[in-house]
Design an enzyme around this catalytic site. Structure first.
Site, mmCIF file in Angstrom:
data_model
loop_
_atom_site.group_PDB
_atom_site.id
_atom_site.type_symbol
_atom_site.label_atom_id
_atom_site.label_comp_id
_atom_site.label_asym_id
_atom_site.label_seq_id
_atom_site.Cartn_x
_atom_site.Cartn_y
_atom_site.Cartn_z
ATOM 1 N N SER A 1 -11.312 0.299 2.168
ATOM 2 C CA SER A 1 -10.671 -0.158 3.409
ATOM 3 C C SER A 1 -10.098 1.025 4.175
ATOM 4 O O SER A 1 -9.357 1.833 3.616
ATOM 5 C CB SER A 1 -9.558 -1.159 3.095
ATOM 6 N N ARG B 1 0.796 -1.228 0.000
ATOM 7 C CA ARG B 1 0.000 0.000 0.000
ATOM 8 C C ARG B 1 0.832 1.283 0.000
ATOM 9 O O ARG B 1 0.396 2.324 0.498
ATOM 10 C CB ARG B 1 -0.980 0.004 1.184
ATOM 11 N N GLU C 1 -5.253 3.582 5.652
ATOM 12 C CA GLU C 1 -5.159 3.366 4.209
ATOM 13 C C GLU C 1 -5.849 4.511 3.470
ATOM 14 O O GLU C 1 -5.493 4.841 2.346
ATOM 15 C CB GLU C 1 -5.793 2.026 3.826
#
Length: 295
Positions: free
Chosen positions: A217, A168, A287
């Site tokens: 998310s 990520r 995130e």
């Protein structure tokens, strides 16, 4: 006095960003700029002698704009940055192309490896920036290189290795605007590709609150753990602060129940992080990007 560079594209002052985000919260951009094309963007950056702060904005799917808005210039790349073309057995894709649109294009042209994009909201540029992934695949698996421009107006190219993809995130320099991505092509069977895309869509609709005002998310998964399990363990499924809540369907998703502010969402996320840390010692990492000023 604010002096804006002369451009061919469009400026809007004190522009409300709320309607552009999936959460439908947040304040205004001091200046909102949609460049006409890459040369117009370059011209703006070179002329930015006042060094106005710059933020880039994609599809608004994985971001919280704070209620105090954003100082400086918010740049949004429009349709002229969303082209898809074949060159030398590679796909060249503009950074504002939606992940979903690229997945559908690849299915229609029997190109495999892009099926996972059908389940990832947002743009190609945003996907590269966070090495977005789902269902066993990530951007790092399909990228050859990218083209970007820095805030001084220099065009730059980075290979997959130079991007330095991580979970990520990546190791790209700051102050870059991604313009294009080059992808490798692997031929497949259109019907099989469509079946896989349908499987992904069905899995999403049964496990994620995709019809709600959400941003995907909320927290990245810690190594060897699942964020939703840690959140569920401390009893925060459905927990609410103001107009924001953790989804009952998937408790790593935050939801705007209709009257949430950006502060509600950010406070909820920080509360969840605190409770998970107190229980398990795990620091959940956001995130979802949070940008802008507090009121």
């Amino acid at each position: 006095m604010l002096i804006l560079p002369i451009v061919k594209g469009e400026y809007k002052k004190d522009y409300n960003l709320k309607h552009l985000t999936w959460f439908k919260v947040g304040g205004n951009a001091e200046i909102f700029f949609k460049p006409l094309d890459r040369e117009d963007l370059k011209s703006f950056l070179i002329q930015n002698k006042q060094k106005l702060p710059i933020k880039t904005f994609g599809a608004g799917s994985n971001i919280i704009i704070r209620d105090g808005g954003i100082e400086g210039v918010v740049i949004k790349l429009g349709q002229n940055f969303s082209n898809i073309e074949f060159i030398d057995n590679h796909l060249i894709v503009g950074s504002s192309c939606l992940n979903y649109n690229l997945a559908k294009f690849c299915q229609a042209n029997a190109i495999s490896g892009f099926e996972f994009l059908v389940g990832i909201p947002g743009t190609i540029g945003g996907g590269v920036a966070m090495n977005a992934g789902a269902y066993g695949s990530e951007f790092k698996d399909i990228i050859v290189q990218i083209e970007a421009i820095d805030f001084a107006g220099n065009f730059l190219t980075f290979t997959n290795e130079e991007i330095g993809f991580k979970y990520r995130s990546n190791n790209l320099p700051k102050n870059l605007i991604i313009l294009k991505a080059v992808f490798k092509i692997n031929k497949g069977d259109s019907e099989n590709i469509l079946l896989r895309m349908n499987e992904i869509n069905n899995a999403r609709s049964s496990t994620q609150p995709i019809k709600e005002r959400t941003g995907g998310s909320t927290f990245a998964n810690p190594a060897g753990r699942k964020s939703w399990e840690l959140i569920d363990k401390v009893g925060l499924r459905g927990y609410r602060i103001g107009g924001a809540s953790m989804s009952e369907l998937h408790c790593n998703f935050m939801i705007n129940n209709g009257d949430a502010t950006a502060k509600d969402l950010e406070d909820l996320g920080d509360f969840v992080r605190q409770k998970v840390f107190e229980d398990s010692g795990v620091k959940l990492e956001w995130e979802i990007k949070r940008i802008g000023r507090h009121p």
